[in-house]
Design a protein around this motif. Structure first.
Motif, PDB file in Angstrom:
ATOM      1  N   HIS A  91       0.833  -1.201   0.000  1.00  0.00           N
ATOM      2  CA  HIS A  91       0.000   0.000   0.000  1.00  0.00           C
ATOM      3  C   HIS A  91       0.872   1.258   0.000  1.00  0.00           C
ATOM      4  CE1 HIS A  91      -3.645  -2.285   1.944  1.00  0.00           C
ATOM      5  NE2 HIS A  91      -3.352  -2.703   0.725  1.00  0.00           N
ATOM      6  N   PHE A  92       1.961   1.236   0.754  1.00  0.00           N
ATOM      7  CA  PHE A  92       2.898   2.362   0.779  1.00  0.00           C
ATOM      8  C   PHE A  92       3.469   2.603  -0.617  1.00  0.00           C
ATOM      9  CE2 PHE A  92       7.142   4.216   1.521  1.00  0.00           C
ATOM     10  CZ  PHE A  92       6.825   5.273   2.356  1.00  0.00           C
ATOM     11  N   LEU A  93       3.845   1.517  -1.295  1.00  0.00           N
ATOM     12  CA  LEU A  93       4.367   1.629  -2.661  1.00  0.00           C
ATOM     13  C   LEU A  93       3.314   2.215  -3.595  1.00  0.00           C
ATOM     14  CD1 LEU A  93       6.495   1.024  -4.857  1.00  0.00           C
ATOM     15  CD2 LEU A  93       5.530  -1.289  -5.019  1.00  0.00           C
ATOM     16  N   GLU A  94       2.070   1.779  -3.446  1.00  0.00           N
ATOM     17  CA  GLU A  94       1.011   2.275  -4.323  1.00  0.00           C
ATOM     18  C   GLU A  94       0.758   3.766  -4.106  1.00  0.00           C
ATOM     19  OE1 GLU A  94      -1.729  -1.548  -5.495  1.00  0.00           O
ATOM     20  OE2 GLU A  94      -2.335  -0.369  -3.736  1.00  0.00           O
ATOM     21  N   VAL A  95       0.884   4.233  -2.881  1.00  0.00           N
ATOM     22  CA  VAL A  95       0.730   5.665  -2.621  1.00  0.00           C
ATOM     23  C   VAL A  95       1.820   6.442  -3.359  1.00  0.00           C
ATOM     24  CG1 VAL A  95       0.890   7.474  -0.863  1.00  0.00           C
ATOM     25  CG2 VAL A  95      -0.458   5.415  -0.416  1.00  0.00           C
ATOM     26  N   GLN A  96       3.072   5.983  -3.271  1.00  0.00           N
ATOM     27  CA  GLN A  96       4.162   6.665  -3.971  1.00  0.00           C
ATOM     28  C   GLN A  96       3.926   6.658  -5.476  1.00  0.00           C
ATOM     29  OE1 GLN A  96       6.263   8.082  -1.711  1.00  0.00           O
ATOM     30  NE2 GLN A  96       4.966   6.982  -0.260  1.00  0.00           N
ATOM     31  N   LEU A  97       3.478   5.518  -5.982  1.00  0.00           N
ATOM     32  CA  LEU A  97       3.201   5.425  -7.420  1.00  0.00           C
ATOM     33  C   LEU A  97       2.098   6.387  -7.833  1.00  0.00           C
ATOM     34  CD1 LEU A  97       3.396   1.553  -7.895  1.00  0.00           C
ATOM     35  CD2 LEU A  97       4.850   3.232  -9.045  1.00  0.00           C
ATOM     36  N   LEU A  98       1.059   6.490  -7.022  1.00  0.00           N
ATOM     37  CA  LEU A  98      -0.034   7.402  -7.352  1.00  0.00           C
ATOM     38  C   LEU A  98       0.443   8.845  -7.355  1.00  0.00           C
ATOM     39  CD1 LEU A  98      -3.348   6.207  -5.672  1.00  0.00           C
ATOM     40  CD2 LEU A  98      -2.645   6.065  -8.049  1.00  0.00           C
ATOM     41  N   TRP A  99       1.258   9.216  -6.349  1.00  0.00           N
ATOM     42  CA  TRP A  99       1.788  10.575  -6.338  1.00  0.00           C
ATOM     43  C   TRP A  99       2.550  10.861  -7.634  1.00  0.00           C
ATOM     44  CZ3 TRP A  99       3.784  10.200  -0.646  1.00  0.00           C
ATOM     45  CH2 TRP A  99       2.812  10.736   0.221  1.00  0.00           C
ATOM     46  N   ASP A 100       3.490   9.987  -7.983  1.00  0.00           N
ATOM     47  CA  ASP A 100       4.355  10.245  -9.126  1.00  0.00           C
ATOM     48  C   ASP A 100       3.604  10.120 -10.457  1.00  0.00           C
ATOM     49  OD1 ASP A 100       6.606  10.841  -7.617  1.00  0.00           O
ATOM     50  OD2 ASP A 100       7.228   8.752  -7.476  1.00  0.00           O
ATOM     51  N   GLU A 101       2.792   9.076 -10.603  1.00  0.00           N
ATOM     52  CA  GLU A 101       2.040   8.916 -11.850  1.00  0.00           C
ATOM     53  C   GLU A 101       0.983  10.012 -11.987  1.00  0.00           C
ATOM     54  OE1 GLU A 101       2.661   7.038 -14.293  1.00  0.00           O
ATOM     55  OE2 GLU A 101       3.553   5.145 -13.644  1.00  0.00           O
ATOM     56  N   GLY A 102       0.342  10.389 -10.867  1.00  0.00           N
ATOM     57  CA  GLY A 102      -0.676  11.432 -10.928  1.00  0.00           C
ATOM     58  C   GLY A 102      -0.091  12.767 -11.353  1.00  0.00           C
ATOM     59  N   MET A 103       1.041  13.136 -10.764  1.00  0.00           N
ATOM     60  CA  MET A 103       1.669  14.404 -11.138  1.00  0.00           C
ATOM     61  C   MET A 103       2.194  14.354 -12.558  1.00  0.00           C
ATOM     62  SD  MET A 103       3.478  15.857  -7.653  1.00  0.00           S
ATOM     63  CE  MET A 103       4.231  14.351  -7.006  1.00  0.00           C
ATOM     64  N   ALA A 104       2.749  13.206 -12.958  1.00  0.00           N
ATOM     65  CA  ALA A 104       3.276  13.065 -14.323  1.00  0.00           C
ATOM     66  C   ALA A 104       2.157  13.157 -15.353  1.00  0.00           C
ATOM     67  CB  ALA A 104       4.013  11.736 -14.451  1.00  0.00           C
ATOM     68  N   GLU A 105       1.042  12.507 -15.081  1.00  0.00           N
ATOM     69  CA  GLU A 105      -0.085  12.537 -16.026  1.00  0.00           C
ATOM     70  C   GLU A 105      -0.616  13.956 -16.197  1.00  0.00           C
ATOM     71  OE1 GLU A 105      -3.663   9.540 -16.514  1.00  0.00           O
ATOM     72  OE2 GLU A 105      -4.149  11.032 -14.973  1.00  0.00           O
ATOM     73  N   ARG A 106      -0.771  14.665 -15.075  1.00  0.00           N
ATOM     74  CA  ARG A 106      -1.282  16.044 -15.156  1.00  0.00           C
ATOM     75  C   ARG A 106      -0.301  16.924 -15.923  1.00  0.00           C
ATOM     76  NH1 ARG A 106      -3.441  19.652 -16.522  1.00  0.00           N
ATOM     77  NH2 ARG A 106      -4.451  21.379 -15.407  1.00  0.00           N
ATOM     78  N   ALA A 107       0.992  16.780 -15.655  1.00  0.00           N
ATOM     79  CA  ALA A 107       1.998  17.586 -16.352  1.00  0.00           C
ATOM     80  C   ALA A 107       2.024  17.258 -17.838  1.00  0.00           C
ATOM     81  CB  ALA A 107       3.366  17.354 -15.727  1.00  0.00           C
ATOM     82  N   ALA A 108       1.876  15.989 -18.178  1.00  0.00           N
ATOM     83  CA  ALA A 108       1.889  15.582 -19.586  1.00  0.00           C
ATOM     84  C   ALA A 108       0.722  16.206 -20.347  1.00  0.00           C
ATOM     85  CB  ALA A 108       1.838  14.059 -19.686  1.00  0.00           C
ATOM     86  N   ARG A 109      -0.421  16.366 -19.689  1.00  0.00           N
ATOM     87  CA  ARG A 109      -1.575  16.987 -20.355  1.00  0.00           C
ATOM     88  C   ARG A 109      -1.286  18.445 -20.690  1.00  0.00           C
ATOM     89  NH1 ARG A 109      -4.952  14.460 -16.474  1.00  0.00           N
ATOM     90  NH2 ARG A 109      -5.539  16.485 -15.579  1.00  0.00           N
ATOM     91  N   VAL A 110      -0.558  19.121 -19.821  1.00  0.00           N
ATOM     92  CA  VAL A 110      -0.190  20.512 -20.085  1.00  0.00           C
ATOM     93  C   VAL A 110       0.650  20.599 -21.349  1.00  0.00           C
ATOM     94  CG1 VAL A 110       1.077  22.519 -19.211  1.00  0.00           C
ATOM     95  CG2 VAL A 110      -0.327  21.145 -17.649  1.00  0.00           C
ATOM     96  N   LEU A 111       1.636  19.725 -21.479  1.00  0.00           N
ATOM     97  CA  LEU A 111       2.509  19.726 -22.653  1.00  0.00           C
ATOM     98  C   LEU A 111       1.744  19.360 -23.912  1.00  0.00           C
ATOM     99  CD1 LEU A 111       5.635  17.975 -21.101  1.00  0.00           C
ATOM    100  CD2 LEU A 111       5.388  20.401 -21.622  1.00  0.00           C
ATOM    101  N   ALA A 112       0.814  18.426 -23.786  1.00  0.00           N
ATOM    102  CA  ALA A 112       0.031  18.010 -24.951  1.00  0.00           C
ATOM    103  C   ALA A 112      -0.902  19.115 -25.422  1.00  0.00           C
ATOM    104  CB  ALA A 112      -0.767  16.749 -24.620  1.00  0.00           C
ATOM    105  N   ASP A 113      -1.430  19.902 -24.477  1.00  0.00           N
ATOM    106  CA  ASP A 113      -2.395  20.947 -24.816  1.00  0.00           C
ATOM    107  C   ASP A 113      -1.743  22.182 -25.423  1.00  0.00           C
ATOM    108  OD1 ASP A 113      -4.414  19.340 -23.878  1.00  0.00           O
ATOM    109  OD2 ASP A 113      -4.570  20.336 -21.926  1.00  0.00           O
ATOM    110  N   ASP A 114      -0.451  22.380 -25.180  1.00  0.00           N
ATOM    111  CA  ASP A 114       0.241  23.576 -25.677  1.00  0.00           C
ATOM    112  C   ASP A 114       1.637  23.181 -26.140  1.00  0.00           C
ATOM    113  OD1 ASP A 114       1.444  26.003 -26.198  1.00  0.00           O
ATOM    114  OD2 ASP A 114       0.791  26.969 -24.346  1.00  0.00           O
TER     115      ASP A 114
END
Length: 391
Positions: free
Chosen positions: A218-241
């Motif tokens: 569960h601890f590992l999944e929390v870290q993965l969610l933090w990193d994947e969540g931030m990466a996904e949101r940042a990637a959308r910014v780059l894709a949109d502009d």
């Protein structure tokens, strides 16, 4: 705001290895000598060529062709935030169209960030709406110059992090325990296949006290969610502009060796990038980052404190005082345990965040009126005002 001009390490450091050299013979050419056993262990030494040290201006010139720049930090280190500001200001001055991604704000509050950057709500309202002091709590003044510059220049600020309610629940029950509605709010793509990432997370997990070591997965999944969540949101910014340069501000642990946010963002959007980390107390490992920064330490000026311990859970008017710190100005002025603070310096107080906001510009030695509500043995509660010298 004045800021240090840190030196940086450019390029990979020169590596010299402690092995026996090959002797050169002008007549016969290279002659290999067998190793001599001396009983002394060989050491592999890395050598930092100080002639390659340069400055922030040279770094900024090298960053102008990168689409995403990750600038790491220790959250309470003021010089790290000043470096982040210097990178933002420098690239803005060079004509780059920027967006700033911040770990410190959570995605559900993007509209509130947008309103602040657009100038339609004041700073205090922005802090209340984003629940900054409940969800992050580090001294807001560390990040304030960055946010003020973004507001002045209308640079979009992106809330990168997932809602803490989601990650807290995953810490308890894992991703499998989320509802369908909750699953729809997390990334669909989660890469679990990096053994180095898992090893690093396990080493952090083992540093927690035994009573806090509940479930490694569960601890590992929390870290993965933090990193994947931030990466996904940042990637959308780059894709949109396609013309935007995104500057990602996050804790160094999310960035070093590219294992956290960087490789997960670049998996979604393969664009030119760079990782910048503070090099202090760090081995000069070229795998950890593209550039190391070496700023002079800078202390954030002390803010004024009431010297009270608060209970923000008990219902009622204002915030309950449950104790005092050493040399508390509030205690000296006459506040007592059980009082409820309802106003500080003229600002109404409904919760802990209101007190932090009321004191954001305060200084030690300043005197503020503090209004409290106090229960009486007979009759209703009474309102009293005390002049408190901040410590």
């Amino acid at each position: 705001m004045p800021h240090p001009s840190p030196s940086i390490l450019t390029g990979a450091p020169l590596l010299l290895f402690g092995t026996l050299a090959l002797a050169q013979s002008a007549a016969t050419g290279p002659v290999a000598h067998p190793p001599v056993s001396t009983g002394i262990p060989h050491t592999e030494s890395r050598v930092l060529d100080l002639s390659s040290l340069t400055n922030m201006e040279a770094l900024l010139d090298r960053l102008t062709d990168r689409r995403v720049i990750f600038v790491g930090e220790s959250h309470d280190r003021y010089e790290d935030h000043l470096n982040q500001l210097a990178v933002i200001q420098g690239l803005h001055a060079r004509g780059r169209r920027l967006a700033i991604g911040m770990e410190f704000f959570q995605q559900p509050f993007q509209a509130d960030l947008d309103a602040y950057i657009a100038g339609t709500i004041p700073e205090a309202e922005f802090l209340r709406r984003t629940q900054y002091f409940d969800r992050w709590r580090y001294d807001y003044r560390l990040y304030r110059p960055i946010l003020q510059f973004a507001r002045e220049q209308r640079i979009p600020v992106i809330a990168l992090n997932l809602a803490s309610e989601l990650t807290a629940k995953v810490g308890d029950v894992g991703i499998a325990g989320l509802t369908e509605e909750e699953r729809a709010r997390i990334p669909t793509e989660i890469d679990r296949d990096d053994p180095a990432y898992r090893q690093r997370v396990e080493s952090v997990f083992k540093l927690h006290p035994a009573e806090q070591q509940r479930d490694l997965e569960h601890f590992l999944e929390v870290q993965l969610l933090w990193d994947e969540g931030m990466a996904e949101r940042a990637a959308r910014v780059l894709a949109d502009d396609s013309e935007c340069t995104l500057i990602v501000l996050a804790g160094s642990g999310h960035l070093e060796y590219g294992q956290g946010i960087p490789q997960r963002l670049l998996r979604r959007q393969p664009v030119p990038s760079a990782i910048l980390l503070n090099g202090a107390n760090r081995s000069p490992d070229p795998g950890a980052a593209d550039f190391f920064l070496y700023p002079q330490p800078v202390e954030l000026p002390s803010g004024g404190l009431l010297g009270v311990m608060l209970d923000n859970e008990t219902s009622g008017n204002g915030v309950l005082v449950k104790g005092f710190g050493d040399e508390s100005g509030a205690k000296i002025a006459g506040l007592a345990e059980g009082d409820r603070i309802v106003r500080v310096g003229g600002a109404p107080i409904a919760n802990y965040a209101d007190i932090r906001i009321a004191l954001v510009d305060s200084q030690p030695g300043q005197t503020l009126p503090v209004e409290i509500e106090r229960k009486r043995l007979i009759g209703g509660d009474e309102r009293l005002t005390f002049l408190v010298e901040l410590h």
